[in-house]
Design an enzyme around this catalytic site. Structure first.
Site, PDB file in Angstrom:
ATOM      1  N   GLU A 187       6.490  21.190  52.619  1.00 38.07           N
ATOM      2  CA  GLU A 187       6.259  21.314  51.166  1.00 38.07           C
ATOM      3  C   GLU A 187       7.076  20.336  50.335  1.00 38.07           C
ATOM      4  O   GLU A 187       7.923  20.758  49.522  1.00 38.07           O
ATOM      5  CB  GLU A 187       6.585  22.736  50.687  1.00 38.07           C
ATOM      6  N   GLU A 387       2.025  28.543  56.929  1.00 40.52           N
ATOM      7  CA  GLU A 387       2.681  29.702  56.298  1.00 40.52           C
ATOM      8  C   GLU A 387       1.638  30.527  55.569  1.00 40.52           C
ATOM      9  O   GLU A 387       0.826  29.985  54.802  1.00 40.52           O
ATOM     10  CB  GLU A 387       3.739  29.270  55.270  1.00 40.52           C
TER      11      GLU A 387
HETATM   12  O1  IFM Z   1      10.347  30.992  51.637  1.00 43.13           O
HETATM   13  C1  IFM Z   1       9.501  29.951  51.289  1.00 43.13           C
HETATM   14  C2  IFM Z   1       9.498  28.871  52.349  1.00 43.13           C
HETATM   15  O2  IFM Z   1      10.778  28.367  52.566  1.00 43.13           O
HETATM   16  C3  IFM Z   1       8.601  27.732  51.945  1.00 43.13           C
HETATM   17  N1  IFM Z   1       7.307  28.197  51.577  1.00 43.13           N
HETATM   18  C4  IFM Z   1       7.208  29.299  50.632  1.00 43.13           C
HETATM   19  C5  IFM Z   1       8.079  30.443  51.123  1.00 43.13           C
HETATM   20  C6  IFM Z   1       7.985  31.630  50.152  1.00 43.13           C
HETATM   21  O3  IFM Z   1       8.466  31.269  48.904  1.00 43.13           O
END
Ligand code: IFM
Length: 490
Positions: A187, A387
């Site tokens: 990200e 994710e």
């Molecule tokens: O916890 C974060 C992660 O580190 C990166 N993506 C989003 C998640 C939730 O905010």
């Protein structure tokens, strides 16, 4: 029947509608199920065994930056408890574990000497995965830049991209024979936007559109790291993870133009150069803020545009864009960057929301996969959802089980939406979706929100560090076990 009931676990669902088994039967044979974490959010042990400070150590030590003044010093103490945590992952019956290496743990200054004790920790971790039958997916950079590099400009400096590639090469040399999948960056949008434009994450800069160099240098670091990993001969697949949020305008024409800009800032600024080798063209009325990107060396875009084995997507929510700065949080001065943004994320009143207040819309997971197909077509490599998850308040305890049924509903509905999207006639037909990783294994340090947002399949008691699997853990285990798996040939 409300979704939370349809997917409640453990135990068979009474409706016969979408049982865990029904969902499992729809998972393709070679599809990877996994769970994900990141180093800074779980490890603790910030001063141990020669680890150097990161930008997040520094940011969290500043007054008022982390909710409730929470400290990341211990987090889940995974640095000391990793074998038990790997047992928890293996107990799920999933295929893969996505984790990140803390760059300042293995190279305290971000350049120069390696810290062998740091590398040893990850060496044991990778071997621990393999001995438990888990396929390692490594993220090289999940936001914890060595502080010494930040003092020299951090991602505003081109130098950081070169140093990141050195680190990638060394990780490749050490683990190239054992790691199946490499994610260069996680990200980059969150680092550029929250860290350099708005100042709500480390390193806490408030540069608004002057943060563009942090976009470009992270992407350059990605391209150089892919080259470095391949140059040292890693045997695993190599990709990157971007967060994607399908964007909608809230109402009028101003919202519409701002939604187009938000789509660039959230999605296309990262995906277009990686997948197409060019930055997107901003709307005519908004060329100035993007001018920096039109002057970067053309060779950089060639470097950024490396052929990838996969493209990682983190999906959490859709974004509704409304013109003007958002409601200014208590205690935030009107001169801060967050009070000066030209637009903000508006509510989706029609959707329920997570503990963080994020709108819950599995349908937009399908929209996003469809957008990837439409925008990138044949240039899109196989995709992993790297994710998927949500925070919810402390679960209620009953019959010895922590009932986080809302999380089960969230996970089941998002996986279902993704699998639906790639079916013939679906919006993402033709997208090769290879896997889905749940964010996250256990409740952890959720950046500026500290310990207030619980995303875990496993409950963490931050006083005692006791881990307790929630109902969602048992749900994922049932799902993983109920899959049709092809017989493994000898
Ligand atoms: O916890 C974060 C992660 O580190 C990166 N993506 C989003 C998640 C939730 O905010």
């Amino acid at each position: 029947m409300p979704p939370a009931d349809r997917f409640s676990a453990p135990g068979p669902d009474a409706s016969g509608h979408w049982s865990v088994e029904g969902l499992a039967a729809r998972i393709p044979d070679d599809f990877t199920l996994g769970v994900a974490t990141s180093a800074f959010q779980i490890e603790g042990a910030l001063d141990e065994d020669g680890r150097g400070p990161s930008v997040w150590d520094d940011f969290a030590a500043r007054r008022g930056m982390i909710a409730d003044g929470d400290s990341p010093a211990v987090a889940c103490d995974h640095y000391h408890l990793s074998p038990a945590d790997l047992d928890l992952v293996a107990g799920l019956g999933v295929d893969s574990y996505r984790f990140s290496i803390a760059w300042p743990r293995v190279q305290p200054e971000g350049r120069g000497a390696w810290n062998e004790r740091g590398w040893d920790f990850y060496d044991r971790l990778v071997d621990g995965m393999l001995s438990r039958g888990l396929s390692p997916m490594v993220t090289l950079y999940h936001w914890d830049t060595p502080l010494a590099l930040e003092h020299d400009g951090g991602w505003l400096s081109r130098e950081t991209a070169l140093r990141c590639a050195d680190y990638a090469a060394e990780a490749g040399r050490r683990f190239g024979d054992r790691v199946d999948r490499w994610v260069t960056l996680n990200e980059p949008v969150s680092v550029a936007l929250n860290g350099y434009a708005l100042g709500i994450h480390a390193p806490g800069r408030q540069l608004l559109f002057d943060a563009m160099p942090a976009v470009h240098h992270q992407l350059l670091a990605h391209g150089l790291s892919v080259q470095a990993l391949r140059a040292v001969g890693v045997r695993g697949d190599v990709g990157v993870t971007n967060m994607h949020a399908p964007v909608h305008p809230a109402r009028g024409p101003r919202d519409w133009i701002h939604a187009r800009i938000a789509d660039l800032l959230l999605n296309r600024l990262y995906a277009d150069p990686v997948l197409l080798g060019r930055y997107p063209r901003p709307p005519l009325l908004a060329t100035r803020p993007f001018r920096y990107l039109s002057h970067v060396p053309a060779e950089d875009l060639v470097t950024i545009h490396q052929p990838l084995d996969f493209y990682g997507v983190n999906y959490y929510y859709p974004a509704r864009i409304r013109s003007g700065p958002g409601p200014i949080p208590d205690g935030v001065s009107a001169t801060t960057a967050i009070a000066r943004t030209p637009f903000h994320l508006a509510d989706f009143p029609e959707y329920a929301s997570t503990g963080f207040g994020w709108p819950i819309s599995p349908m937009h997971c399908a929209v996003l996969l469809g957008e990837l197909r439409r925008r990138y077509g044949k240039s899109l490599p196989p995709v992993y959802i790297t994710e998927s998850g949500a925070s919810f308040p402390e679960p209620a305890q009953a019959d010895g089980v922590m009932h986080d049924d809302a999380r089960i509903a969230y996970l089941a509905s998002h996986l279902e939406a993704a699998l639906d999207a790639i079916q013939p006639g679906g919006p993402a037909e033709g997208v090769e979706l290879r896997g889905w990783y749940v964010w996250t294994l256990m409740d952890n340090f959720e950046w500026a929100a500290g310990y207030s947002q619980r995303f875990g399949l496993v409950h963490t008691d931050f006083e005692t560090l006791e881990r307790t699997p929630k109902a969602s853990y048992y749900w994922l285990r049932r799902l993983a076990r109920a899959r049709r798996r092809p017989a493994v040939s000898a």
